[in-house]
Design a protein around this motif. Sequence first.
Motif, PDB file in Angstrom:
ATOM      1  N   ALA A 505       0.832  -1.203   0.000  1.00  0.00           N
ATOM      2  CA  ALA A 505       0.000   0.000   0.000  1.00  0.00           C
ATOM      3  C   ALA A 505       0.868   1.255   0.000  1.00  0.00           C
ATOM      4  O   ALA A 505       0.385   2.349  -0.290  1.00  0.00           O
ATOM      5  N   ASP A 506       2.156   1.105   0.308  1.00  0.00           N
ATOM      6  CA  ASP A 506       3.076   2.246   0.277  1.00  0.00           C
ATOM      7  C   ASP A 506       3.813   2.332  -1.053  1.00  0.00           C
ATOM      8  O   ASP A 506       4.745   3.115  -1.203  1.00  0.00           O
ATOM      9  N   GLY A 507       3.417   1.502  -2.036  1.00  0.00           N
ATOM     10  CA  GLY A 507       4.028   1.552  -3.354  1.00  0.00           C
ATOM     11  C   GLY A 507       5.226   0.621  -3.533  1.00  0.00           C
ATOM     12  O   GLY A 507       5.704   0.427  -4.645  1.00  0.00           O
ATOM     13  N   GLU A 508       5.709   0.027  -2.449  1.00  0.00           N
ATOM     14  CA  GLU A 508       6.857  -0.893  -2.553  1.00  0.00           C
ATOM     15  C   GLU A 508       6.494  -2.104  -3.423  1.00  0.00           C
ATOM     16  O   GLU A 508       5.429  -2.687  -3.272  1.00  0.00           O
ATOM     17  N   VAL A 509       7.408  -2.445  -4.332  1.00  0.00           N
ATOM     18  CA  VAL A 509       7.219  -3.638  -5.148  1.00  0.00           C
ATOM     19  C   VAL A 509       8.084  -4.750  -4.547  1.00  0.00           C
ATOM     20  O   VAL A 509       9.274  -4.546  -4.296  1.00  0.00           O
ATOM     21  N   GLN A 510       7.473  -5.898  -4.307  1.00  0.00           N
ATOM     22  CA  GLN A 510       8.205  -7.005  -3.675  1.00  0.00           C
ATOM     23  C   GLN A 510       9.464  -7.323  -4.471  1.00  0.00           C
ATOM     24  O   GLN A 510       9.404  -7.542  -5.675  1.00  0.00           O
ATOM     25  N   THR A 511      10.601  -7.372  -3.753  1.00  0.00           N
ATOM     26  CA  THR A 511      11.869  -7.567  -4.451  1.00  0.00           C
ATOM     27  C   THR A 511      12.070  -9.021  -4.888  1.00  0.00           C
ATOM     28  O   THR A 511      11.646  -9.942  -4.207  1.00  0.00           O
ATOM     29  N   ALA A 512      12.748  -9.171  -6.041  1.00  0.00           N
ATOM     30  CA  ALA A 512      13.098 -10.508  -6.524  1.00  0.00           C
ATOM     31  C   ALA A 512      14.427 -10.962  -5.925  1.00  0.00           C
ATOM     32  O   ALA A 512      14.824 -12.116  -6.060  1.00  0.00           O
ATOM     33  N   GLU A 513      15.115 -10.026  -5.275  1.00  0.00           N
ATOM     34  CA  GLU A 513      16.422 -10.336  -4.712  1.00  0.00           C
ATOM     35  C   GLU A 513      16.289 -11.373  -3.613  1.00  0.00           C
ATOM     36  O   GLU A 513      15.508 -11.200  -2.670  1.00  0.00           O
ATOM     37  N   GLU A 514      17.055 -12.468  -3.740  1.00  0.00           N
ATOM     38  CA  GLU A 514      16.894 -13.560  -2.784  1.00  0.00           C
ATOM     39  C   GLU A 514      17.779 -13.357  -1.563  1.00  0.00           C
ATOM     40  O   GLU A 514      18.976 -13.122  -1.676  1.00  0.00           O
ATOM     41  N   GLN A 515      17.145 -13.442  -0.404  1.00  0.00           N
ATOM     42  CA  GLN A 515      17.887 -13.395   0.856  1.00  0.00           C
ATOM     43  C   GLN A 515      17.354 -14.518   1.740  1.00  0.00           C
ATOM     44  O   GLN A 515      16.152 -14.801   1.710  1.00  0.00           O
ATOM     45  N   GLY A 516      18.241 -15.150   2.507  1.00  0.00           N
ATOM     46  CA  GLY A 516      17.815 -16.218   3.409  1.00  0.00           C
ATOM     47  C   GLY A 516      17.094 -15.655   4.623  1.00  0.00           C
ATOM     48  O   GLY A 516      16.983 -14.439   4.781  1.00  0.00           O
ATOM     49  N   VAL A 517      16.627 -16.523   5.502  1.00  0.00           N
ATOM     50  CA  VAL A 517      15.818 -16.079   6.641  1.00  0.00           C
ATOM     51  C   VAL A 517      16.659 -15.350   7.693  1.00  0.00           C
ATOM     52  O   VAL A 517      16.157 -14.460   8.378  1.00  0.00           O
ATOM     53  N   VAL A 518      17.935 -15.733   7.845  1.00  0.00           N
ATOM     54  CA  VAL A 518      18.809 -15.047   8.796  1.00  0.00           C
ATOM     55  C   VAL A 518      19.328 -13.768   8.146  1.00  0.00           C
ATOM     56  O   VAL A 518      19.689 -13.815   6.964  1.00  0.00           O
ATOM     57  N   PRO A 519      19.413 -12.620   8.793  1.00  0.00           N
ATOM     58  CA  PRO A 519      19.095 -12.386  10.202  1.00  0.00           C
ATOM     59  C   PRO A 519      17.721 -11.754  10.425  1.00  0.00           C
ATOM     60  O   PRO A 519      17.298 -11.649  11.557  1.00  0.00           O
ATOM     61  N   ASP A 520      17.025 -11.358   9.332  1.00  0.00           N
ATOM     62  CA  ASP A 520      15.786 -10.613   9.587  1.00  0.00           C
ATOM     63  C   ASP A 520      14.670 -10.930   8.600  1.00  0.00           C
ATOM     64  O   ASP A 520      13.798 -10.105   8.351  1.00  0.00           O
ATOM     65  N   GLY A 521      14.676 -12.157   8.050  1.00  0.00           N
ATOM     66  CA  GLY A 521      13.570 -12.585   7.206  1.00  0.00           C
ATOM     67  C   GLY A 521      13.932 -12.699   5.738  1.00  0.00           C
ATOM     68  O   GLY A 521      14.734 -11.921   5.220  1.00  0.00           O
ATOM     69  N   ALA A 522      13.346 -13.690   5.065  1.00  0.00           N
ATOM     70  CA  ALA A 522      13.684 -13.997   3.676  1.00  0.00           C
ATOM     71  C   ALA A 522      13.035 -13.010   2.707  1.00  0.00           C
ATOM     72  O   ALA A 522      11.978 -12.458   2.973  1.00  0.00           O
ATOM     73  N   THR A 523      13.730 -12.783   1.569  1.00  0.00           N
ATOM     74  CA  THR A 523      13.106 -12.079   0.447  1.00  0.00           C
ATOM     75  C   THR A 523      13.302 -12.915  -0.810  1.00  0.00           C
ATOM     76  O   THR A 523      14.108 -13.850  -0.843  1.00  0.00           O
ATOM     77  N   GLY A 524      12.593 -12.536  -1.854  1.00  0.00           N
ATOM     78  CA  GLY A 524      12.637 -13.265  -3.119  1.00  0.00           C
ATOM     79  C   GLY A 524      11.214 -13.547  -3.554  1.00  0.00           C
ATOM     80  O   GLY A 524      10.267 -13.226  -2.824  1.00  0.00           O
ATOM     81  N   LEU A 525      11.068 -14.109  -4.744  1.00  0.00           N
ATOM     82  CA  LEU A 525       9.722 -14.364  -5.268  1.00  0.00           C
ATOM     83  C   LEU A 525       9.398 -15.854  -5.204  1.00  0.00           C
ATOM     84  O   LEU A 525      10.247 -16.696  -5.531  1.00  0.00           O
ATOM     85  N   HIS A 526       8.188 -16.183  -4.807  1.00  0.00           N
ATOM     86  CA  HIS A 526       7.757 -17.580  -4.799  1.00  0.00           C
ATOM     87  C   HIS A 526       7.486 -18.012  -6.234  1.00  0.00           C
ATOM     88  O   HIS A 526       6.792 -17.342  -6.973  1.00  0.00           O
ATOM     89  N   GLU A 527       8.076 -19.158  -6.583  1.00  0.00           N
ATOM     90  CA  GLU A 527       7.926 -19.665  -7.946  1.00  0.00           C
ATOM     91  C   GLU A 527       7.539 -21.131  -7.885  1.00  0.00           C
ATOM     92  O   GLU A 527       8.066 -21.872  -7.066  1.00  0.00           O
ATOM     93  N   ILE A 528       6.600 -21.524  -8.744  1.00  0.00           N
ATOM     94  CA  ILE A 528       6.223 -22.938  -8.814  1.00  0.00           C
ATOM     95  C   ILE A 528       6.229 -23.369 -10.276  1.00  0.00           C
ATOM     96  O   ILE A 528       6.208 -22.525 -11.174  1.00  0.00           O
ATOM     97  N   SER A 529       6.275 -24.682 -10.476  1.00  0.00           N
ATOM     98  CA  SER A 529       6.000 -25.165 -11.829  1.00  0.00           C
ATOM     99  C   SER A 529       4.871 -26.166 -11.743  1.00  0.00           C
ATOM    100  O   SER A 529       4.681 -26.820 -10.707  1.00  0.00           O
ATOM    101  N   PHE A 530       4.081 -26.236 -12.792  1.00  0.00           N
ATOM    102  CA  PHE A 530       2.920 -27.131 -12.800  1.00  0.00           C
ATOM    103  C   PHE A 530       2.629 -27.561 -14.232  1.00  0.00           C
ATOM    104  O   PHE A 530       3.096 -26.929 -15.194  1.00  0.00           O
ATOM    105  N   ASP A 531       1.883 -28.648 -14.351  1.00  0.00           N
ATOM    106  CA  ASP A 531       1.569 -29.186 -15.682  1.00  0.00           C
ATOM    107  C   ASP A 531       0.128 -28.879 -16.045  1.00  0.00           C
ATOM    108  O   ASP A 531      -0.755 -28.978 -15.206  1.00  0.00           O
ATOM    109  N   VAL A 532      -0.080 -28.525 -17.275  1.00  0.00           N
ATOM    110  CA  VAL A 532      -1.449 -28.423 -17.801  1.00  0.00           C
ATOM    111  C   VAL A 532      -1.628 -29.599 -18.758  1.00  0.00           C
ATOM    112  O   VAL A 532      -0.805 -29.821 -19.633  1.00  0.00           O
ATOM    113  N   ARG A 533      -2.674 -30.383 -18.520  1.00  0.00           N
ATOM    114  CA  ARG A 533      -2.918 -31.542 -19.384  1.00  0.00           C
ATOM    115  C   ARG A 533      -4.320 -31.538 -19.947  1.00  0.00           C
ATOM    116  O   ARG A 533      -5.234 -31.163 -19.237  1.00  0.00           O
TER     117      ARG A 533
END
Length: 533
Positions: A505-533
Motif C-alpha cells: 500500500a506504500d508503493g513498494e514492489v516485492q523484491t526478486a532479490e533472494e535473501q535467506g531467513v537469517v538475520p531478519d527474514g527472507a526475500t525473493g519471489l515464490h515460484e512454482i511449476s505445474f503441468d497443464v494436461r
Amino acid sequence: MNETPDAGRTWLPPAAAGVAAAAFGVGLGELTAAIIAPESGPFVVVGAALIDFAPPWAKDAAIALFGTGDKPALLIGIGVVLLVVSGAAGVLEVRRPPWGQVVLGLFGVVGAVAAATRANAPLLAVVPSLVAGLAAVLALRVLLGRLRGSLVEEGAPANVSKPGDPTQPGLETSLRSSSTRRGFLVWAGGATAIGVLAAVSGAALRAGGRALSAVRDAIRLPAPATTVSVPAGAELGIDGLAPVITPNGEFYRIDTALAVPLVDPAEWRLRIHGMVEREVELTWDELLALPLDESVTTLACVSNEVGGSLIDNAVWLGHPIRELLARARPLAEADMVLSRSIDGFTASTPLEVLQDDRAAILAVGMNGEPLPLEHGFPVRMVVPGLYGYVSATKWLVELEVTRFDAVDAYWTDRGWSARGPIKLQSRIDVPRHGQSVAVGTAVLAGVAWHQHVGIDAVEVQLDEGEWRPTMLATAISADTWVQWRYEWPDASPGTHTARVRAIGADGEVQTAEEQGVVPDGATGLHEISFDVR
Ligand SMILES: Nc1nc2c(c(=O)[nH]1)N[C@H]1C(S)=C(S)[C@@H](COP(=O)(O)O)O[C@H]1N2
Ligand SMILES: [Mo]
C-alpha cells in the motif's frame, strides 16, 4: 541345548536384560509421547490398533469377560506380552544374535505403524514408538555387553564372549560368580528404574496438561468491548488456498519449549517494570475486567522461507499493551520492551510500536476461544507488523521496559536481528508445485501480506511473460494477509512456471532479490511449476 545343572538359571540374566531393555525403551517412549505427541504413547497406539483390527467376536468376548474393564485388561495384556517377548528377546540375543535386537526393534516399528495409521495421526506420532524401539535395542546391547564384559574382566577364555556361541559355557561360569551377577543386576535395575521414572514423568506431564486443559475449557471469556467482522469478500473459498482465518488446530506453532509450559491463570501475574515511573502488576481477573478488543492480525515467523507456511491469521481478543504502559509511565530514555515468557524466552519490541495506535495486545482469546495451551495460554502478546520472535511472546509473565543497547533478546543473542518488521511477501497456494491441472481455465491463487502496511496489488508472471494483475479478495485490514486469484484462460498443455509478487500500500514492489531467513527474514519471489494436461 546345553544341559548343565545350572541351565535352568542361565537364561534368567539375559531374559532380565531383555525385560529391563524393554522397560527402558517403553519408558522413554512414553515420556517422548507426553512431550511431543500425547495421543501416541507406544502402549496406547498398539492397544488402539488392536481394538481397531480385532474381529467383532474377539471384542464381544473381551467385553463379556472384562466388562468395562476391557481396556485396562487390554493394556495389561499388552504389558504381559511385552514382558514375555522381551524376556525371550534377551535370551535369543545371547543364543542367536542379533535376533533379540531385531525382535525389540520390531516392537518399535509395530508401534510406529500403529501410530501412523490412526485417524488424523500427526506426523510426530511415529516418533515415540521409534524412540522406544531404538532405546530398547541400545539398552539390550549395553546390558548384554555388561554380562560379556564381566566375563573378559574375570579372565574367562576369549572365545566365550564370541556372540552366537550357542553353548555359552563361559556365560554360565560367569553367572555363577556373584560379583558379575551383582554388577549386572545394578545395570539392569538402573535401566528399569530409568524406564519407570520416565514413564511416571510422562504420566505426570500428561496429567498436568489435562488438568490445565480442564481449567481452560471452563473459562468463559468476557464479551468483547469492540468487535471486528470479517468481510464476506475476504474468503475466496478456493480448494487448496489457505483459509483467510486459520482454525486454531491448523495454526503454525513455533517455540523453543520442549514441553508446553503449563501456566495456571489463577497464579498468573504480569509484572511491568524496568525503566518506568511505577511498577505495575496485573492478575488474570484484573486483565479480564479490562476492556477486551477483537483484532485480526496475521502472525508470521522470521524463519518462514519464501513460499513457506510459517504464517497464519486469527481473530484475537485482548487488551492494548499501550494502556498498561501508560499506567507504568516509561522513562524518556527507554526505547524497547523486553517481554519474557515463563520459560525464559524473551523478545525485544520497540517501545514506540507498543505505544502507537496499532492493535498491539495482551491476547487472551484466539478465534473465539481462550488461547490454546501451545499458543501461549493464558496470555500472550500479539503485535501487528513484527515477526513473532520480536513480538509474539507466549506464556507471557513480564514486560521489562529497557533499551536496545542494554540487553539482547533470546534470538538476538543467536545471530538474529534485534528488530524484525515483517517484509512484503506473497505466496502461491494453488496449484501446488508439481501439480497437474486440466486444460481449460487454470486457476492460480494464494496470499500476500505486509502487516501494518497493507497490500495494494498482486501480480503473477507466467513462463517469464509480462506481469499480469490478479483479482484481490477484500482485505480484512492492513494487519492481515489478503487472498488473490488469477484465471489463466489460455493455458496451453505442457509444463509452466508461475511467479508471484505483491505491491504494498506504500508503493513498494516485492523484491526478486533472494535473501535467506537469517538475520531478519527472507526475500525473493515464490515460484512454482505445474503441468497443464
Ligand atoms: N514463550 C515463547 N514465545 C514465543 C516463542 C518462543 O519460542 N517461546 N517463539 C516466537 C516465535 S519465533 C513465533 S514465530 C511465534 C509463533 O507463535 P505461534 O506458535 O502461536 O504460531 O511465537 C513467538 N513466541
Ligand atoms: Mo518465529
